[in-house]
Design a protein around this motif. Structure first.
Motif, mmCIF file in Angstrom:
data_model
loop_
_atom_site.group_PDB
_atom_site.id
_atom_site.type_symbol
_atom_site.label_atom_id
_atom_site.label_comp_id
_atom_site.label_asym_id
_atom_site.label_seq_id
_atom_site.Cartn_x
_atom_site.Cartn_y
_atom_site.Cartn_z
ATOM 1 N N PRO A 40 0.799 -1.235 0.000
ATOM 2 C CA PRO A 40 0.000 0.000 0.000
ATOM 3 C C PRO A 40 0.827 1.279 0.000
ATOM 4 C CG PRO A 40 -0.970 -1.614 1.480
ATOM 5 C CD PRO A 40 0.342 -2.190 1.036
ATOM 6 N N ILE A 41 1.827 1.382 0.884
ATOM 7 C CA ILE A 41 2.603 2.618 0.975
ATOM 8 C C ILE A 41 3.369 2.866 -0.318
ATOM 9 C CG2 ILE A 41 4.460 3.812 2.199
ATOM 10 C CD1 ILE A 41 3.684 2.216 4.703
ATOM 11 N N GLY A 42 4.009 1.822 -0.846
ATOM 12 C CA GLY A 42 4.774 1.964 -2.071
ATOM 13 C C GLY A 42 3.903 2.380 -3.237
ATOM 14 N N CYS A 43 2.746 1.747 -3.388
ATOM 15 C CA CYS A 43 1.857 2.071 -4.510
ATOM 16 C C CYS A 43 1.241 3.463 -4.361
ATOM 17 C CB CYS A 43 0.761 1.009 -4.636
ATOM 18 S SG CYS A 43 1.350 -0.563 -5.318
ATOM 19 N N GLU A 44 0.824 3.810 -3.148
ATOM 20 C CA GLU A 44 0.225 5.136 -2.939
ATOM 21 C C GLU A 44 1.203 6.252 -3.288
ATOM 22 O OE1 GLU A 44 -2.714 3.853 0.800
ATOM 23 O OE2 GLU A 44 -1.013 5.200 1.141
ATOM 24 N N ILE A 55 20.771 1.852 -9.234
ATOM 25 C CA ILE A 55 20.288 0.563 -8.727
ATOM 26 C C ILE A 55 20.663 -0.519 -9.738
ATOM 27 C CG2 ILE A 55 18.260 -0.785 -8.071
ATOM 28 C CD1 ILE A 55 16.898 1.839 -7.300
ATOM 29 N N HIS A 56 21.424 -1.483 -9.287
ATOM 30 C CA HIS A 56 21.798 -2.626 -10.115
ATOM 31 C C HIS A 56 20.863 -3.777 -9.756
ATOM 32 C CE1 HIS A 56 25.750 -0.707 -11.144
ATOM 33 N NE2 HIS A 56 25.510 -0.106 -9.982
ATOM 34 N N TYR A 57 20.158 -4.285 -10.729
ATOM 35 C CA TYR A 57 19.196 -5.343 -10.471
ATOM 36 C C TYR A 57 19.224 -6.353 -11.601
ATOM 37 C CZ TYR A 57 16.156 -2.985 -13.871
ATOM 38 O OH TYR A 57 15.641 -2.432 -15.007
ATOM 39 N N GLU A 58 18.608 -7.490 -11.339
ATOM 40 C CA GLU A 58 18.569 -8.565 -12.321
ATOM 41 C C GLU A 58 17.133 -8.816 -12.746
ATOM 42 O OE1 GLU A 58 21.408 -12.291 -12.392
ATOM 43 O OE2 GLU A 58 19.563 -12.813 -11.319
ATOM 44 N N GLU A 59 16.919 -8.867 -14.046
ATOM 45 C CA GLU A 59 15.607 -9.159 -14.611
ATOM 46 C C GLU A 59 15.793 -10.207 -15.702
ATOM 47 O OE1 GLU A 59 11.740 -6.592 -16.057
ATOM 48 O OE2 GLU A 59 13.722 -5.913 -16.689
ATOM 49 N N ASP A 60 15.113 -11.361 -15.518
ATOM 50 C CA ASP A 60 15.273 -12.479 -16.454
ATOM 51 C C ASP A 60 16.740 -12.864 -16.609
ATOM 52 O OD1 ASP A 60 12.531 -12.530 -16.927
ATOM 53 O OD2 ASP A 60 12.693 -11.024 -18.506
ATOM 54 N N LYS A 61 17.441 -12.866 -15.469
ATOM 55 C CA LYS A 61 18.846 -13.262 -15.393
ATOM 56 C C LYS A 61 19.793 -12.331 -16.152
ATOM 57 C CE LYS A 61 17.817 -18.147 -14.640
ATOM 58 N NZ LYS A 61 18.044 -19.545 -15.067
ATOM 59 N N ILE A 62 19.277 -11.151 -16.515
ATOM 60 C CA ILE A 62 20.105 -10.149 -17.180
ATOM 61 C C ILE A 62 20.268 -8.963 -16.246
ATOM 62 C CG2 ILE A 62 20.311 -8.591 -19.156
ATOM 63 C CD1 ILE A 62 18.537 -10.538 -20.710
ATOM 64 N N GLU A 63 21.519 -8.574 -15.956
ATOM 65 C CA GLU A 63 21.748 -7.448 -15.054
ATOM 66 C C GLU A 63 21.465 -6.138 -15.769
ATOM 67 O OE1 GLU A 63 25.200 -5.443 -12.238
ATOM 68 O OE2 GLU A 63 25.320 -7.583 -12.716
ATOM 69 N N LYS A 64 20.697 -5.267 -15.096
ATOM 70 C CA LYS A 64 20.340 -3.973 -15.638
ATOM 71 C C LYS A 64 20.581 -2.901 -14.576
ATOM 72 C CE LYS A 64 16.720 -5.933 -18.591
ATOM 73 N NZ LYS A 64 15.281 -5.858 -18.994
ATOM 74 N N THR A 65 20.466 -1.655 -14.968
ATOM 75 C CA THR A 65 20.629 -0.551 -14.030
ATOM 76 C C THR A 65 19.487 0.437 -14.170
ATOM 77 O OG1 THR A 65 22.001 0.705 -15.578
ATOM 78 C CG2 THR A 65 23.149 -0.718 -13.988
ATOM 79 N N CYS A 66 19.209 1.123 -13.076
ATOM 80 C CA CYS A 66 18.187 2.170 -13.042
ATOM 81 C C CYS A 66 18.793 3.366 -12.314
ATOM 82 C CB CYS A 66 16.936 1.667 -12.328
ATOM 83 S SG CYS A 66 15.630 2.896 -12.138
ATOM 84 N N VAL A 67 18.894 4.493 -12.976
ATOM 85 C CA VAL A 67 19.528 5.679 -12.411
ATOM 86 C C VAL A 67 18.441 6.645 -11.925
ATOM 87 C CG1 VAL A 67 21.094 7.601 -12.847
ATOM 88 C CG2 VAL A 67 21.480 5.401 -13.982
ATOM 89 N N VAL A 68 18.519 7.040 -10.659
ATOM 90 C CA VAL A 68 17.489 7.895 -10.056
ATOM 91 C C VAL A 68 18.137 8.957 -9.175
ATOM 92 C CG1 VAL A 68 15.730 6.087 -10.081
ATOM 93 C CG2 VAL A 68 17.228 6.318 -8.091
ATOM 94 N N ASP A 69 17.302 9.903 -8.776
ATOM 95 C CA ASP A 69 17.757 10.934 -7.838
ATOM 96 C C ASP A 69 17.496 10.532 -6.387
ATOM 97 O OD1 ASP A 69 18.430 13.146 -9.837
ATOM 98 O OD2 ASP A 69 16.365 12.655 -10.374
ATOM 99 N N GLU A 70 16.414 9.779 -6.167
ATOM 100 C CA GLU A 70 16.063 9.338 -4.821
ATOM 101 C C GLU A 70 15.565 7.902 -4.859
ATOM 102 O OE1 GLU A 70 16.726 10.760 -2.139
ATOM 103 O OE2 GLU A 70 16.771 12.931 -2.450
ATOM 104 N N ILE A 71 15.744 7.215 -3.733
ATOM 105 C CA ILE A 71 15.223 5.854 -3.546
ATOM 106 C C ILE A 71 14.313 5.873 -2.335
ATOM 107 C CG2 ILE A 71 15.790 3.443 -3.063
ATOM 108 C CD1 ILE A 71 18.555 3.979 -4.330
ATOM 109 N N PHE A 72 13.060 5.511 -2.553
ATOM 110 C CA PHE A 72 12.085 5.435 -1.454
ATOM 111 C C PHE A 72 11.858 3.970 -1.126
ATOM 112 C CE2 PHE A 72 7.393 5.326 -0.317
ATOM 113 C CZ PHE A 72 7.595 5.669 1.011
ATOM 114 N N VAL A 73 12.157 3.597 0.120
ATOM 115 C CA VAL A 73 12.029 2.211 0.564
ATOM 116 C C VAL A 73 10.701 2.024 1.278
ATOM 117 C CG1 VAL A 73 13.012 0.381 1.992
ATOM 118 C CG2 VAL A 73 14.528 1.949 0.762
#
Length: 517
Positions: free
Chosen positions: A216-220, A282-300
């Motif tokens: 809920p918090i993340g989606c809102e 953010i370095h993450y894996e999607e379908d076993k392929i490493e990708k990156t996402c560049v952002v200004d802020e990360i909300f946990v």
């Protein structure tokens, strides 16, 4: 720039403007002097969030001598960094979203329309300060409650120490709530992140923001910030958002969030976080392929963790778990018969309204003499509604169809689409449905899920019906004003009524009419 972490104990409220100074004057006055403890308290409450405040207020109202301990802010997360500020932000984002679809209503807005995020957050702070009067230390002092600021911890089975003072108690209540759970992602702490404790300190809109967690918090917040103009990447642990909800309902929210510009990364395997200048990678894996996402802020927004540290519960004989909080029975009693707990610290349904209800149960069981006529109250009897304040909203109460089947309860469900309701059509709010689950062969309501623009406002009719053991037959007999979106419940009741009109009944009526021409 976001803080390196959000689990700080400072009582400062940022930014330091007039609104936040007014807030702090209520929730943690700088000049507050803790009182001299009385010889013995009938109730000592640790934690002044929703559960603690209501526990203390009811206790004082019935004549008990009560002490209330808070180490940070009166009102807890709900007032300061949760329900209140988030709904203020959501309200502004909805107005902006409505403005963007003004053409559909025959309105032409001027070119260059843009949001003022600083004004949005200032409005939120202003209203939060106004609401904080309800939870102020001064108000609770006037109730006759001894309010102590500081870190309270048990020193024995019936003593608590705070600010160097020992409080003796007959009964005590642990109401310390929860905080944001921080996933163990390498580099996250070093790069810095936001949680609900720091998100509402922002005065500038992050151009690009990642949200970790699709509850809920993340989606809102993902939807709200996307509507303001942030490029949002929502990292989802599984293959769908809002895992606690009926997935037919969650699909409506997913579709609208996508329209609002939220980018979804499903089955995200978070590898690490690094920095590149002022940006976060953010370095993450999607379908076993490493990708990156560049952002200004990360909300946990990856779940909650109970505030059990530093309370000295071992000295009081109170059992707890690091992940699930304080262990209580259905009467909210801990393993120390004199100590109780209420709210998020001990219950899986972590909502302000549930904490409020639990406070009443706690007081009834802990303080009132049972020959008084009330007897023991139990959490087992609670019928709990909740709402996720996305657009559309998802409100739910009782069992889902799957849970009813799992319990061996025969169930049948009836659904009314928003697009079949005149008011929803006229308002341009056709997204969603109402689904009610009945015990098969009866009009007894087992549960309901409502997806609509105002679902949270409308679910209470069903909650009341379940609490009072009122079935759909009675709801059908109640006159609902037309045109309203709440009329959906009458339409569902009408569906059920039609389902009871069997072929045998029709045959008998046909025969009767033919005999009485």
């Amino acid at each position: 720039m976001s803080p390196l972490h959000s689990d700080f104990e400072s009582t400062t409220m940022l930014p330091q403007d007039d609104f936040n100074r007014e807030l702090l004057d209520n929730v943690h006055p700088a000049d507050w002097i803790n009182p001299t403890p009385t010889a013995r308290y009938q109730m000592v409450v640790i934690g002044a969030g929703p559960a603690g405040l209501v526990t203390a207020a009811i206790g004082a109202a019935i004549g008990a001598k009560v002490a209330l301990i808070e180490k940070r802010w009166m009102g807890g997360d709900c007032l300061n960094v949760g329900c209140v500020p988030s709904k203020g932000v959501i309200a502004a984002s909805r107005v902006w979203a409505d403005a963007r679809r003004a053409n559909a209503f025959g309105l032409t807005l001027p070119d260059g329309l843009k949001t003022d995020f600083g004004a949005v957050m200032a409005r939120m702070r202003k209203l939060r300060a106004r609401i904080s009067q309800n939870d102020s230390a001064h108000r609770f002092k006037k109730m006759g409650i001894d309010v102590f600021f500081g870190e309270g911890h048990f020193t024995g089975s019936n003593t608590i120490e705070v600010d160097g003072k020992v409080l003796n108690f007959k009964k005590a209540a642990i109401c310390t709530g929860t905080r944001a759970h921080i996933p163990l992602i390498p580099g996250l702490a070093q790069v810095g992140y936001l949680t609900n404790e720091t998100l509402f300190t922002l005065t500038d809109l992050p151009p690009k923001m990642a949200v970790i967690g699709a509850g809920p918090i993340g989606c809102e917040m993902a939807q709200s910030f996307a509507r303001f103009g942030s490029a949002i990447a929502l990292f989802v642990k599984g293959d769908h958002i809002l895992p606690r909800e009926d997935q037919d309902a969650a699909r409506w929210v997913y579709a609208q969030m996508k329209k609002d510009g939220v980018a979804f990364i499903f089955n995200a395997n978070m590898i690490r976080v690094s920095s590149s200048g002022k940006e976060k990678v953010i370095h993450y894996e999607e379908d076993k392929i490493e990708k990156t996402c560049v952002v200004d802020e990360i909300f946990v927004a990856a779940g909650r963790a109970p505030n059990v540290e530093g309370l000295g519960m071992e000295k009081a004989g109170v059992h707890y778990h690091d992940k699930t909080g304080v262990v209580v029975n259905a009467f909210l009693q801990t393993t120390n018969p004199s100590i109780y707990a209420a709210g998020d610290i001990c219950f899986p349904y972590q909502f302000t309204h549930v904490a409020d209800k639990m406070a009443g149960i706690l007081i009834q069981n802990a303080l009132l003499p049972h020959p008084f006529g009330l007897g023991l109250a139990s959490t087992d009897s609670m019928i709990i509604p909740w709402c996720t304040y996305t657009s559309p909203e998802i409100a739910h109460v009782g069992l889902t169809e799957a849970k009813a089947i799992a319990r061996g309860i025969p169930v049948e469900s009836f659904t009314c689409e928003c697009s079949d309701v005149d008011r929803a059509i006229l308002d341009g709010e056709e997204e969603g449905f109402l689904r009610v689950h009945l015990r098969k062969g009866t009009d007894q309501i087992l549960g309901a899920t409502w997806v609509a623009a105002r679902a949270g406002e409308m679910i209470s009719e069903i909650t009341l019906a379940m609490t009072a053991k009122i079935g759909l037959h009675t709801i059908l007999n109640a006159i609902h004003p037309y045109p309203t979106q709440a009329e959906m419940i009458r339409k569902v009741a009408l569906q059920w009524k039609k389902s009871t009109f069997t072929a045998k009944k029709q045959k008998l009526l046909t025969k009767w009419f033919s005999m009485n021409r």
